[in-house]
Design an enzyme around this catalytic site. Structure first.
Site, PDB file in Angstrom:
ATOM      1  CB  CYS A 184      -0.919  -0.033   1.221  1.00  0.00           C
ATOM      2  SG  CYS A 184      -1.726   1.524   1.600  1.00  0.00           S
ATOM      3  CB  CYS A 225       0.423   1.689   4.141  1.00  0.00           C
ATOM      4  SG  CYS A 225      -1.316   1.238   4.034  1.00  0.00           S
TER       5      CYS A 225
END
Length: 167
Positions: free
Chosen positions: A88, A91
């Site tokens: 991600c 993230c």
């Protein structure tokens, strides 16, 4: 299942293979998980053009707990949990921001990172449908929840407002 708690100084872990091209993931604030991932916890591997270095924690206080619930119940301060995945982009952008927030609020909160691929049962339990998702627990109970990448100052403000802490 053993859960480790580490606070402060999380090293950056996202390393694009080519620094020339602008990554579209850098403009996203969260990533929606397809329903197949939410249901089964399986994930396709990232494209070959993206490489991820492992997360490393430096100069951290590390404790091991028998379960996630044990961690929440036995924490002497509120716990901010970052539900993330290694693939991600948003993230990975949050890694240095969480490092800064963890250092700024080190006397107020503990920061825990949970990889949704390694702990799909926790992701399902807390209905994680977008990444990153942050859940703030106080006294072992869910206190606040929000999704998406935030700048450090906004994240600190959100946590302080939620806990009604004035610095």
């Amino acid at each position: 299942m053993a859960i480790s708690l580490a606070t402060a100084y999380i090293s950056p872990c996202f390393t694009p293979e080519s620094s020339n091209s602008a990554s579209p993931s850098r403009t996203l604030s969260s990533v929606r998980l397809p329903s197949q991932i939410r249901r089964f916890g399986s994930v396709q591997s990232p494209s070959s053009s993206t490489r991820f270095a492992p997360l490393t924690v430096r100069a951290a206080k590390k404790q091991t707990f028998n379960s996630f619930d044990d961690l929440l119940q036995n924490s002497d301060k509120p716990v901010l949990v970052d539900f993330y995945a290694t693939w991600c982009g948003p993230c990975q952008l949050m890694v240095p921001i969480l490092n800064e927030v963890s250092e700024t609020l080190k006397d107020i909160i503990a920061v825990v990172k949970i990889d949704t691929e390694k702990y799909p049962s926790l992701a399902n339990k807390y209905q994680i449908e977008a990444l990153p998702t942050f859940i703030l627990f106080k006294d072992g109970k869910l206190w606040d929840r929000f999704e998406g990448a935030l700048p450090a100052n906004q994240l600190v403000e959100r946590i302080e407002n939620s806990l009604q802490v004035k610095q």
